[in-house]
Design a protein around this motif. Sequence first.
Motif, mmCIF file in Angstrom:
data_model
loop_
_atom_site.group_PDB
_atom_site.id
_atom_site.type_symbol
_atom_site.label_atom_id
_atom_site.label_comp_id
_atom_site.label_asym_id
_atom_site.label_seq_id
_atom_site.Cartn_x
_atom_site.Cartn_y
_atom_site.Cartn_z
ATOM 1 N N LEU A 1 0.444 -0.841 0.269
ATOM 2 C CA LEU A 1 -0.219 0.350 -0.079
ATOM 3 C C LEU A 1 0.996 1.085 0.470
ATOM 4 N N ALA A 2 1.063 2.540 -0.804
ATOM 5 C CA ALA A 2 1.293 3.436 -1.222
ATOM 6 C C ALA A 2 0.273 4.434 -0.824
ATOM 7 N N VAL A 3 0.887 5.532 -0.420
ATOM 8 C CA VAL A 3 0.163 6.591 -0.652
ATOM 9 C C VAL A 3 0.203 7.938 -1.305
ATOM 10 N N SER A 4 0.116 8.978 -1.202
ATOM 11 C CA SER A 4 0.738 9.874 -1.903
ATOM 12 C C SER A 4 -0.239 10.877 -2.558
ATOM 13 N N GLU A 5 0.197 12.538 -2.156
ATOM 14 C CA GLU A 5 -0.432 13.560 -1.308
ATOM 15 C C GLU A 5 -0.145 14.353 -2.644
ATOM 16 N N HIS A 6 -0.149 13.867 -3.840
ATOM 17 C CA HIS A 6 -0.271 14.485 -5.549
ATOM 18 C C HIS A 6 -1.279 15.128 -6.362
ATOM 19 N N PRO A 7 -1.792 15.662 -6.692
ATOM 20 C CA PRO A 7 -2.884 15.812 -7.165
ATOM 21 C C PRO A 7 -2.634 15.029 -8.195
ATOM 22 N N GLY A 8 -4.062 14.363 -8.472
ATOM 23 C CA GLY A 8 -3.682 12.770 -9.853
ATOM 24 C C GLY A 8 -3.756 11.849 -8.761
ATOM 25 N N GLY A 9 -2.439 12.233 -8.208
ATOM 26 C CA GLY A 9 -2.163 10.535 -7.548
ATOM 27 C C GLY A 9 -0.918 10.147 -8.233
ATOM 28 N N PHE A 10 -0.489 8.850 -8.190
ATOM 29 C CA PHE A 10 0.555 8.527 -8.933
ATOM 30 C C PHE A 10 0.582 8.621 -10.124
ATOM 31 N N GLY A 11 1.837 9.411 -10.496
ATOM 32 C CA GLY A 11 1.633 9.238 -12.788
ATOM 33 C C GLY A 11 2.075 7.489 -13.209
ATOM 34 N N THR A 12 2.134 7.765 -14.564
ATOM 35 C CA THR A 12 2.387 6.163 -14.989
ATOM 36 C C THR A 12 4.395 5.843 -14.681
ATOM 37 N N GLU A 13 5.688 7.039 -14.293
ATOM 38 C CA GLU A 13 6.691 6.795 -13.811
ATOM 39 C C GLU A 13 6.504 6.069 -12.497
ATOM 40 N N ASP A 14 5.551 7.263 -11.712
ATOM 41 C CA ASP A 14 5.761 6.616 -9.970
ATOM 42 C C ASP A 14 4.989 4.944 -10.392
ATOM 43 N N ARG A 15 3.817 4.652 -11.011
ATOM 44 C CA ARG A 15 2.848 2.891 -11.046
ATOM 45 C C ARG A 15 4.200 2.162 -11.191
ATOM 46 N N ALA A 16 4.552 2.451 -11.847
ATOM 47 C CA ALA A 16 6.258 1.602 -12.358
ATOM 48 C C ALA A 16 6.814 1.406 -11.334
ATOM 49 N N CYS A 17 7.334 2.303 -11.040
ATOM 50 C CA CYS A 17 8.209 2.278 -9.427
ATOM 51 C C CYS A 17 7.676 1.316 -8.667
ATOM 52 N N LEU A 18 6.513 1.269 -7.807
ATOM 53 C CA LEU A 18 5.752 0.699 -7.640
ATOM 54 C C LEU A 18 5.720 -1.027 -7.650
ATOM 55 N N GLU A 19 5.602 -1.142 -8.679
ATOM 56 C CA GLU A 19 4.738 -2.340 -9.284
ATOM 57 C C GLU A 19 7.006 -3.133 -9.088
ATOM 58 N N LEU A 20 7.696 -2.293 -9.515
ATOM 59 C CA LEU A 20 9.335 -2.987 -8.999
ATOM 60 C C LEU A 20 9.104 -3.032 -7.973
ATOM 61 N N ILE A 21 8.999 -2.567 -6.253
ATOM 62 C CA ILE A 21 8.970 -2.157 -5.413
ATOM 63 C C ILE A 21 8.185 -3.634 -5.357
ATOM 64 N N ALA A 22 6.774 -3.834 -5.588
ATOM 65 C CA ALA A 22 6.141 -4.510 -5.049
ATOM 66 C C ALA A 22 6.442 -6.210 -5.282
ATOM 67 N N ARG A 23 7.985 -6.423 -6.411
ATOM 68 C CA ARG A 23 8.033 -7.342 -6.828
ATOM 69 C C ARG A 23 9.573 -7.693 -6.321
ATOM 70 N N ALA A 24 9.877 -6.667 -5.283
ATOM 71 C CA ALA A 24 11.184 -7.127 -4.513
ATOM 72 C C ALA A 24 10.269 -7.411 -3.124
ATOM 73 N N VAL A 25 9.781 -7.473 -2.837
ATOM 74 C CA VAL A 25 9.380 -6.971 -1.385
ATOM 75 C C VAL A 25 9.394 -8.392 -1.044
ATOM 76 N N ALA A 26 10.202 -8.749 -0.135
ATOM 77 C CA ALA A 26 10.268 -10.083 0.705
ATOM 78 C C ALA A 26 9.568 -10.360 2.112
ATOM 79 N N VAL A 27 8.010 -11.205 2.064
ATOM 80 C CA VAL A 27 7.634 -10.345 3.570
ATOM 81 C C VAL A 27 8.071 -10.526 4.413
ATOM 82 N N PRO A 28 8.541 -11.053 6.141
ATOM 83 C CA PRO A 28 9.455 -11.631 6.760
ATOM 84 C C PRO A 28 7.784 -12.674 7.719
ATOM 85 N N ALA A 29 7.999 -12.930 8.183
ATOM 86 C CA ALA A 29 7.086 -14.181 9.109
ATOM 87 C C ALA A 29 6.837 -13.527 9.948
ATOM 88 N N PRO A 30 5.637 -13.762 9.957
ATOM 89 C CA PRO A 30 4.783 -13.472 11.144
ATOM 90 C C PRO A 30 5.398 -13.009 12.188
#
Length: 819
Positions: A140-169
Motif C-alpha cells: 500500500l502506498a499513499v500519494s499526496e500529489h494531485p492526480g495521485g501516482f503517475g505512470t512512472e510512479d506506478r512502474a516504480c511501485l510495481e518494481l518495489i512490489a516484486r522486490a518485497v520479501a515479506v518476513p515471517a509473522p
Amino acid sequence: MANVVSEGTAVSRTRTAPERAEAALNTLTASPATPDRLRRVLEQALVFAGAAFAGVYAPGGDPSHLCLAESAGLPRTLYGLRDGYPATGTSPVAEAHRTGRPRWLGPAELTGCPEARRTPAGDFSLGLLPLGPVGGGCLLAVSEHPGGFGTEDRACLELIARAVAVPAPFAADDTGELPPDAFSLAMDTGRAEVGDEILRLFGIGRQAFDGRVETLLERTVPEDLPALMSVVEADHMSIGDRELEFRVRQPSGPPRWLRLRGRLVAGGDGGAARLVGTVADTSTLRSDVTDVARVQRLAAALATAGTVKDVGGAVVAALRGPLKADRIALAELENDRLVVTVLDPPEPEAWPEVWRSEWRSEWPDAPVRAMPTLAAALRGGRARIWPAGSVLEPALADVGPGGLAVLPLPAGGRMAGACLIGWDRPHDFGADERALLTACAALTGQALLRAHAFDAEHELVGMLQRTLLPRRLPRLPGAVAVARYLPTTAGLEVGGDWYDVIPLADNHLALVIGDVQGHNAGAATLMGQMRTALRAYAAEGHTPDVVVALANRLLLDMETDLFATCAYVDIDMERGTALCVRAGHVQPVLRHPDGTAEIVQAEGGPPLGVLAGAEFPMTPLGLRPGTVIALTTDGLVESADTDLDTGMDRLARELSAADPTHLDLMADALLTGAHRGDDVALLLTRYDGMAVRPLRESWTVWRVPEAVRHARRFTRRTLRTWGVHPDILDAALLVVSELVTNALVHTGGQVRLDLSLVGHRLRLAVADSSPRSPVKPTGLGWEATGGRGILLVEAVSEAWGTIPVSGGKQVWADLVPGG
C-alpha cells in the motif's frame, strides 16, 4: 572536477525514475539479507515514486487477518490507516490481497472507505499492489500529489512490489531468552523484558529491575524524555523500525549516550503490539546511515513538525550535518516573493552581504523574478545543482561558492517554497545525491504546506483569544500589574482562560482571573461574557462576594452546560488591605517583601454555574509595600504528571526566588518550562502603596428642612481643616448645594456626601439610591424651572460625571485652584 560533475549530472538526468529504482532495488536484493531489508525496499517508494507512506500488509499468525508487517514514511494515522484488516473484509487492502489485482484509488473512489480521511494538506490517493501469488498480501502506498501516482510512479511501485520479501509473522507469545542488548516492550501494559547488557548501561541490577518501563525512563536525562516517550507510546508510532539517541544519567561524570533501535510489530491474532529492538552504547557504534535512511529520518521528523519553524529545524537536522553543508536556507513562497523561514547558521555574517538588510524577513532582491536562476528552478520544479565555479547572480553565488543545490518544495500542485544548500569548499555531488535531495524536497514541501495551515489557524485562534483579553493593563496608583497568556500547544482550539484588572472608585482595584471549562468556541464566548459581567458588577460598587454571586446567578440563567472558576481580589490601595473570593479556583500566592511566599488559604465557594444560591466567603489579606500577588490558572500548576499541591509548592518557590522589582522578568521566569497541555493565564500585581494618600470625609444627609445648609456647613468646616485653597471654597459650596438638592428632590432613600482631596484636586461626590443619571439640558427657556443646577456644576468644575454604586449612582465633580 566541475566538468566531471556536470557530466555525471547530465547522465543522471537521462535515466528514468523506474530505471533508477530498478538499479537501487537490484543492489538491495543482491546484498546479504538483513533484518531491515524490507524497510529499505519500502523506502525506495519515498525516493522514486514520491510516496508519503508505504507499507506491507501480510497474513499474520491468523491467516484471516492482514497485519502491517513494515512501513516507511509518514505515520499511517495521518491517513486513517489501521494496523490490520480482516482478510475477508471489504477494505481495499483485503480486496487487493484476495483478487491479486492492483488498485489505484483517488479521493473520489475513497469516499466512504475507512481510508477516506482528509489530511491538512488536502486529499490523497492510494496505490495497492498484490505481493506474489493471490493471498500473499499487498503493498500500500499513499500519494499526496494531485492526480495521485503517475505512470512512472506506478512502474516504480510495481518494481518495489516484486522486490518485497515479506518476513515471517511475529510470534506474539515468543518467550525465548533475549540477547543481552535486546528488549521487548508490551505496548498495552508497559511491561518490559530487558537483556543484561541494557540493564548494565542503565546502571540497574537484575534483581532491582521490576519489569516496568518507567523504571528505565527514570534514569534518562529529562530533556531527552519527550523524544523517548514518542517511541514507547504506541500512538506516536507506525509499524516499522525506529531509531533515536538519548542520554542516561550516571552516578558520576557526564551522562552516557545510548542508541535505541526498535520496531513496532503487530501482535498475533490482532493482539496488542510489541516494541522490540536493541540498545547500545553509541561510543561503540560506527556510522552506517545511508541516504535512504536520511529520507526515513526526515519523514519521521516532519510527521511531528507542527509549525513552519519545526519543519525548518527538521530539514536542517536531516541535511546540513550529513551533507557537510556550510549553510541551509528555507523560505516559503508567498505570491511572487520568498519569505525566509530558517537560516542556518543564524548569524548574518555567514550570509552574503546583499542579504543583510532584509535577511530576517524577505529574500534579497525580491521578488523572485529578479533572480532568474532561482525563478527557473522553481518553474522546473526539480532539484538543481551547480558545482563550484558556476556563474550565478550575486545573491546566490555567495551562498555556495563550492557548490549550490536549490530544492523547489512542491506541495498540493504548487510550489510551497524553496530550500538552498551551500558549500564553501568544492563539493563532489554523488550520483545518488540528486535522488536524496528530490525525495527530501517532496517531503518538506508537503510538511511545509501542512505546517503553514497549522500556523495560519493557530494565528487565527490566537487573534480571537487576544480580542477577548485586555489589550493592555491600566496604569495603577500605587501598584504595577503584568499579565501573560500562553495558549495550549496540544491543539488549535481557543481556550477559556481570562484575566482582568479593574480600577474602581475610591482607589480600589479589582484583580480577576478565571477559567471556563473546555477548549472551543463556546468556552471562548462564555469567557468573554463572564469577563464583561464581572467588570460590570465590579463597576457598580458591589462588594467582592456580591460581584461573584451575581456572576454565578448570570451563568446559571444562561442555561449552558459549561461552568467556570475564578478568583477575585479587591484591593484598597489606600489602606493596604484586600478581600479575596474564590469560586472553585486555585489559591492566590503572596510574595512578601522579605522574600517568603505564602499560598493563601482562602475559603472558597463552588465553581460558577454549578449551584444556585451558593455563598462565596471573603478572606481578608494584609498587604505591605512590595508584596506581589500572583493569580494563575491551573494550567501552570497542574498537569498529567504534576498534581495541584506539588505545582502550587513549585510556584511558591519560584515566586520567592524571583526578583520582584521587574515583574515582566518575574512573569517570564514563572512560565519557563510551563506544561503546554492546557492554557495558562498568569496575573502578577505588586502593591507599592500610594505615595500620596487622599484625605477623605463623609456625611450622611438627613432628609430634614435644613439638610442642604447642614451639608454646606460640613463642607466648609472640612475644607478649612484641610487647608483647601480659598479660591475654590465658594465653588465647592455651590456644587454641594446643587448636587445635594438634586438628590433630595429627585430621589428617595439615603443620600451621602463624600469629600476627598488628592494633592490640590478636590472631589465632591453625592451618592443616592436612584440609578438614573442627571441629564444636562440642551437649552433653557425663561419659563424653565429646572435643569440649571447641573449647568452650574459643569461651569465651575474641572470635570464632572456619574458612576453606578450598589444599585444607585454617585454624581461627582472635581475642582482645582485656578480651574
